[in-house]
Structure formats: structure tokens, C-alpha cells
Motif scaffolding. Structure first.
Motif, short mmCIF file in Angstrom:
data_model
loop_
_atom_site.label_atom_id
_atom_site.label_comp_id
_atom_site.label_asym_id
_atom_site.label_seq_id
_atom_site.Cartn_x
_atom_site.Cartn_y
_atom_site.Cartn_z
N LEU A 50 -17.21 37.00 -0.58
CA LEU A 50 -15.92 37.63 -0.38
C LEU A 50 -15.42 37.42 1.06
CD1 LEU A 50 -13.60 39.42 -1.36
CD2 LEU A 50 -14.98 41.42 -0.72
N MET A 51 -16.30 37.60 2.03
CA MET A 51 -15.92 37.41 3.43
C MET A 51 -15.52 35.96 3.70
SD MET A 51 -18.62 39.70 5.63
CE MET A 51 -18.87 41.45 5.30
N LEU A 52 -16.31 35.02 3.17
CA LEU A 52 -16.01 33.61 3.41
C LEU A 52 -14.72 33.18 2.71
CD1 LEU A 52 -19.61 32.08 3.15
CD2 LEU A 52 -18.21 32.33 5.20
N GLU A 53 -14.47 33.74 1.52
CA GLU A 53 -13.21 33.43 0.84
C GLU A 53 -12.02 33.96 1.65
OE1 GLU A 53 -13.74 35.18 -2.97
OE2 GLU A 53 -14.70 33.41 -3.86
N THR A 54 -12.18 35.13 2.26
CA THR A 54 -11.11 35.68 3.11
C THR A 54 -10.89 34.80 4.33
OG1 THR A 54 -11.72 37.92 2.38
CG2 THR A 54 -10.35 37.72 4.36
N VAL A 55 -11.99 34.35 4.94
CA VAL A 55 -11.88 33.46 6.10
C VAL A 55 -11.18 32.16 5.70
CG1 VAL A 55 -13.21 32.02 7.70
CG2 VAL A 55 -13.85 34.41 7.35
N ASP A 56 -11.54 31.63 4.53
CA ASP A 56 -10.93 30.38 4.06
C ASP A 56 -9.44 30.56 3.83
OD1 ASP A 56 -11.21 27.60 2.96
OD2 ASP A 56 -10.52 28.60 1.14
N ALA A 57 -9.04 31.67 3.22
CA ALA A 57 -7.62 31.93 2.95
C ALA A 57 -6.85 32.07 4.26
CB ALA A 57 -7.48 33.18 2.10
N ASP A 58 -7.43 32.78 5.23
CA ASP A 58 -6.73 32.96 6.50
C ASP A 58 -6.66 31.66 7.29
OD1 ASP A 58 -6.06 35.63 6.25
OD2 ASP A 58 -7.99 36.33 6.98
N ALA A 59 -7.70 30.82 7.18
CA ALA A 59 -7.66 29.51 7.84
C ALA A 59 -6.56 28.64 7.23
CB ALA A 59 -9.02 28.81 7.73
N ASN A 60 -6.39 28.73 5.90
CA ASN A 60 -5.30 27.99 5.24
C ASN A 60 -3.94 28.49 5.71
OD1 ASN A 60 -7.01 26.37 3.75
ND2 ASN A 60 -7.05 27.76 1.98
N ARG A 61 -3.84 29.80 5.94
CA ARG A 61 -2.58 30.36 6.42
C ARG A 61 -2.24 29.83 7.81
NH1 ARG A 61 -1.85 36.85 7.29
NH2 ARG A 61 0.13 36.81 8.46
N VAL A 62 -3.24 29.74 8.67
CA VAL A 62 -3.02 29.18 10.01
C VAL A 62 -2.63 27.71 9.92
CG1 VAL A 62 -4.13 28.61 12.20
CG2 VAL A 62 -4.56 30.83 11.15
N THR A 63 -3.29 26.98 9.03
CA THR A 63 -2.98 25.56 8.86
C THR A 63 -1.54 25.37 8.40
OG1 THR A 63 -5.29 25.08 8.31
CG2 THR A 63 -3.65 23.45 7.65
N ARG A 64 -1.08 26.21 7.46
CA ARG A 64 0.30 26.10 6.98
C ARG A 64 1.29 26.40 8.10
NH1 ARG A 64 -1.76 28.83 2.43
NH2 ARG A 64 -0.91 30.80 3.21
N LEU A 65 0.99 27.40 8.91
CA LEU A 65 1.90 27.74 10.01
C LEU A 65 2.00 26.60 11.01
CD1 LEU A 65 3.71 29.76 11.41
CD2 LEU A 65 1.68 30.74 12.50
N ILE A 66 0.87 26.00 11.33
CA ILE A 66 0.89 24.86 12.27
C ILE A 66 1.68 23.70 11.67
CG2 ILE A 66 -0.56 23.12 13.39
CD1 ILE A 66 -2.71 25.31 13.66
N ALA A 67 1.52 23.46 10.37
CA ALA A 67 2.28 22.39 9.72
C ALA A 67 3.78 22.70 9.78
CB ALA A 67 1.84 22.25 8.26
N GLU A 68 4.17 23.97 9.60
CA GLU A 68 5.58 24.35 9.70
C GLU A 68 6.11 24.07 11.10
OE1 GLU A 68 5.92 28.42 8.56
OE2 GLU A 68 6.08 27.98 6.43
N LEU A 69 5.33 24.41 12.12
CA LEU A 69 5.78 24.18 13.49
C LEU A 69 5.97 22.69 13.77
CD1 LEU A 69 3.52 26.71 15.41
CD2 LEU A 69 5.93 26.94 14.86
N LEU A 70 5.06 21.87 13.27
CA LEU A 70 5.20 20.43 13.46
C LEU A 70 6.44 19.91 12.73
CD1 LEU A 70 1.47 19.30 13.06
CD2 LEU A 70 2.82 19.35 15.16
N ASP A 71 6.70 20.43 11.54
CA ASP A 71 7.89 20.02 10.80
C ASP A 71 9.15 20.41 11.55
OD1 ASP A 71 6.57 18.82 8.69
OD2 ASP A 71 6.46 20.66 7.50
N ILE A 72 9.19 21.61 12.10
CA ILE A 72 10.36 22.05 12.86
C ILE A 72 10.60 21.14 14.05
CG2 ILE A 72 11.18 23.88 14.40
CD1 ILE A 72 10.06 25.89 12.43
N SER A 73 9.51 20.81 14.75
CA SER A 73 9.63 19.92 15.91
C SER A 73 10.21 18.57 15.50
CB SER A 73 8.26 19.74 16.57
OG SER A 73 8.31 18.78 17.59
#
Length: 373
Positions: free
Chosen positions: A185-208
Motif C-alpha cells: 500500500l505504501m509503495l503504491e502510494t509512492v508510485d502514484a505520487d511519483a507519477n503525479r510529479v512526473t505529469r506536473l513536470i511534463a506540463e511545465l515543459l509543454d508550457i515552456s
């Protein structure tokens, strides 16, 4: 420094509309959007347009005929007299002007100033000093937008990174105390939050890339109907009812050459918005662009049966940080969607759907890569 020598003001006021008026410039100075101030070879003002009046709050009759340092008593941000510092008439004869910079008018109001030194020969005396004035409102808006972007990113990153840090630190410190199910459960939560960070970084790159006009589109054949199906199956797998979605695919769709990853991004964003912020059935329709669209291509419409978007907000839907509700999100997704569609040469609109909810419709034009044209 004395920028110019004494000379009757009335003479220079006349020059504004005679020798240096519309016939000499090719355009009426008052038609220019930026402030324009022109000084003659003696350093006295012979042109002071309406935009300069608005920016400086100095009236035209008061400015015309005055020495430049009195008509425009500018200071730099350190409080130094600007015309004394730059000495345009007595400085280096090779100078051609001054780049744009922030200067202060009396009262501390900022203005963007640039200057051009006009000479009859490259190292000759100055015949005209042309000054451009602009307000700082647009720059301030850009700075506020950047500050808001940084604040949004910091806020969105803090939550998942705190979760990742907390769970990993706990697991490292007390690994043996947890059961396998707890660890999973903890690792799945970490994985989901890491994906959220990855999506945000991808959004920032797209905006740039969108802001700089460098968003690359790698065109290849795209099956939009299959892409829609994949996204719906993903929502069903995450707990949505299959009855929530209604798909209408018209046959004989035109060949679509587009960037499949970016089209997936557009579809994913629009469907997520409809599921998260809308209500009732989410309808996805894929069809050839109709005659009323006035262009050839594939049209994709995503609508829901929720409360919809207020009329007064529809003009801001595709701007940065627009949020249709308080249900989370960065407010960047639709801005990126619009950028991706337009990078393909397409258009996207928002309106009210048949069920009363929001309706997004984008059209991707017919087009193949250059090497196949």
C-alpha cells in the motif's frame, strides 16, 4: 548637464506638425501605440505624441520646446539623472542608442525607455534623438503570471513529495514492522505520487515549449477512435461505470496524421475534465468536420451533463490557471490542450452541450508530413 541651448518654444511646437509631422515620418505620431519623444540637434523636444502624454502625464504644450532633461526628468533605479549619466549629445560619437530599460519618472513611476541616436554620418553629431516610452503594465502582468506559475508548481509539488519522503523514510526505518500488504500500500502510494510529479513536470515543459513556439509535432497515422477507446477503458478500470460513457464514431473518417502522444494528451485531459468536473453521461463523438466548420479534417467533441461553464468564463477557459471548480488541478491542462491543437494547425472551442454541460470540440486538419506531400 544642459541637454540643449535656449531656443523659442513656439518654433519647436510648430516643427511637430510641419517639418517633423506626418509627411516627414510617414505616419502621425499620435497613431503610435507607444510613447514617442523626439529631440532636435540642440536637445529640445520637437515631438511629444499622445501616448507619451498618457505615460508621463506631461501635457504636450508643456513638453514641446523644453530641453529634454526638463521635459523628461528621468532617473535610473539608483536615483541618478539619466540624461546626465548617458550624455547623448556629448558622449561617444559611435553610440547609436540606448537599449530598453526601466527608468523612473517624477513620483517614482516606472517606465520602459529606449533611445535611438540619429546622425547624418556614423560619427557625426546627433541630428535627432528618438525616445520610445512604454508602460510597465504588460511586463508586470507577465511577472505576476510567472510568479503565479512558480507558486502553483511549488504547491502542487509539495504534497506528493511530502508523501514520497514520508513513506520512504518510514519504510527504511521500520521495514520489518510492516506486513507485506502494508508495504504494498505504501509503495503504491509512492508510485502514484511519483507519477503525479512526473505529469506536473511534463506540463511545465509543454508550457515552456508552447510559449516559446518550440512545441514539436511528430506526425504519423493516428486512429482517433482507438485512442478514445483506450482512454475510456482506463477510466473504467479506475472505477468509473461503463454506462457513464457514450461513444459515437462516424465511419469514413479522413486520414489523420498527427502526433499520437500529444493527441492522447488532449483526449486524456478533456475526458478527465468531463469525468471530474462534469456530471451524468460523458459523450464523445468523432466525425469528419462538417461544412459549417469551414475546414476539412477530423472533429472530436467531448461533452457532459453537468452544470457547464458560465458564459462569462468561456473566454478564459484556455488561459493559464483557469479552474472550473474547486476539485483540484493545476489549471494548466486546457492551456496545454489549446497549444497542442494549434500546433497541429487545428482549432478548439468551448460551449454548452446538448445536455447542458460543457462541450469541447477540436478539429484536426487533414495533413501529412512534408516528405509524403
Amino acid at each position: 548637464m544642459a541637454v540643449g541651448t535656449s531656443r523659442p518654444a513656439e518654433t519647436h511646437g510648430a516643427l511637430l506638425c510641419q517639418s517633423d509631422g506626418p509627411d516627414a515620418l510617414g505616419i502621425d505620431p499620435d497613431d503610435l501605440p507607444d510613447g514617442l519623444v523626439v529631440a532636435d540637434e540642440t536637445g529640445r523636444v520637437i515631438c511629444f505624441n499622445n501616448a507619451a502624454v498618457r505615460i508621463t502625464t506631461v501635457s504636450k504644450p508643456d513638453a514641446l520646446g523644453l530641453p529634454l532633461d526638463r521635459a523628461l526628468p528621468l532617473e535610473d533605479l539608483k536615483g541618478r539623472r539619466w540624461w546626465t549619466l548617458t550624455d547623448p549629445y556629448g558622449g561617444l560619437a559611435t553610440r547609436v542608442g540606448q537599449p530598453e530599460r526601466n527608468l523612473l519618472l517624477p513620483g517614482g513611476r516606472e517606465v520602459l525607455v529606449s533611445a535611438r541616436y540619429v546622425r547624418e554620418c556614423p560619427t557625426g553629431p546627433i541630428r535627432r534623438l528618438v525616445i520610445s516610452l512604454r508602460g510597465t503594465e504588460a511586463r508586470r502582468r507577465t511577472e505576476r503570471s510567472h510568479a503565479e506559475l512558480i507558486a502553483t508548481v511549488a504547491h502542487e509539488l509539495r504534497s506528493p513529495l511530502t508523501s514520497v519522503k514520508g513513506f520512504t523514510a518510514t519504510l527504511l526505518a521500520k521495514w520489518e514492522r510492516f506486513t507485506d500488504d502494508q508495504k504494498r500500500l505504501m509503495l503504491e502510494t509512492v508510485d502514484a505520487d511519483a507519477n503525479r510529479v512526473t505529469r506536473l513536470i511534463a506540463e511545465l515543459l509543454d508550457i515552456s515549449r508552447i510559449d516559446s513556439g518550440r512545441l514539436e509535432v511528430r506526425r504519423q497515422p493516428v486512429d482517433v477512435a482507438a485512442a478514445v477507446g483506450r482512454h475510456i477503458q482506463a477510466h473504467i478500470a479506475s472505477g468509473q461505470s461503463p454506462d457513464r460513457f457514450l461513444v459515437r464514431i462516424q465511419r469514413q473518417l479522413p486520414d489523420l496524421w498527427a502526433d499520437p502522444d500529444k493527441i492522447d494528451q488532449v483526449l486524456g485531459n478533456l475526458l478527465e475534465n468531463a469525468v471530474r468536473h462534469g456530471e451524468g453521461t460523458v459523450t464523445i463523438e468523432v466525425a469528419p468536420a462538417s461544412a459549417k466548420d469551414d475546414e476539412k479534417g477530423t472533429a472530436v467533441t467531448v461533452s457532459d451533463e453537468g452544470p457547464g461553464i458560465p458564459e462569462e468564463s468561456m473566454g478564459r477557459v484556455f488561459t493559464r490557471f483557469w479552474r472550473g471548480s474547486k476539485r483540484g488541478g493545476t489549471g494548466l491542462g486546457l492551456y496545454i490542450v489549446k497549444g497542442i491543437v494549434e500546433a497541429h494547425g487545428g482549432t478548439i472551442t468551448v460551449g454548452r452541450g446538448p445536455g447542458g454541460g460543457a462541450e469541447f470540440r477540436f478539429i484536426l486538419p487533414v495533413g501529412a508530413p512534408a516528405y509524403l506531400a
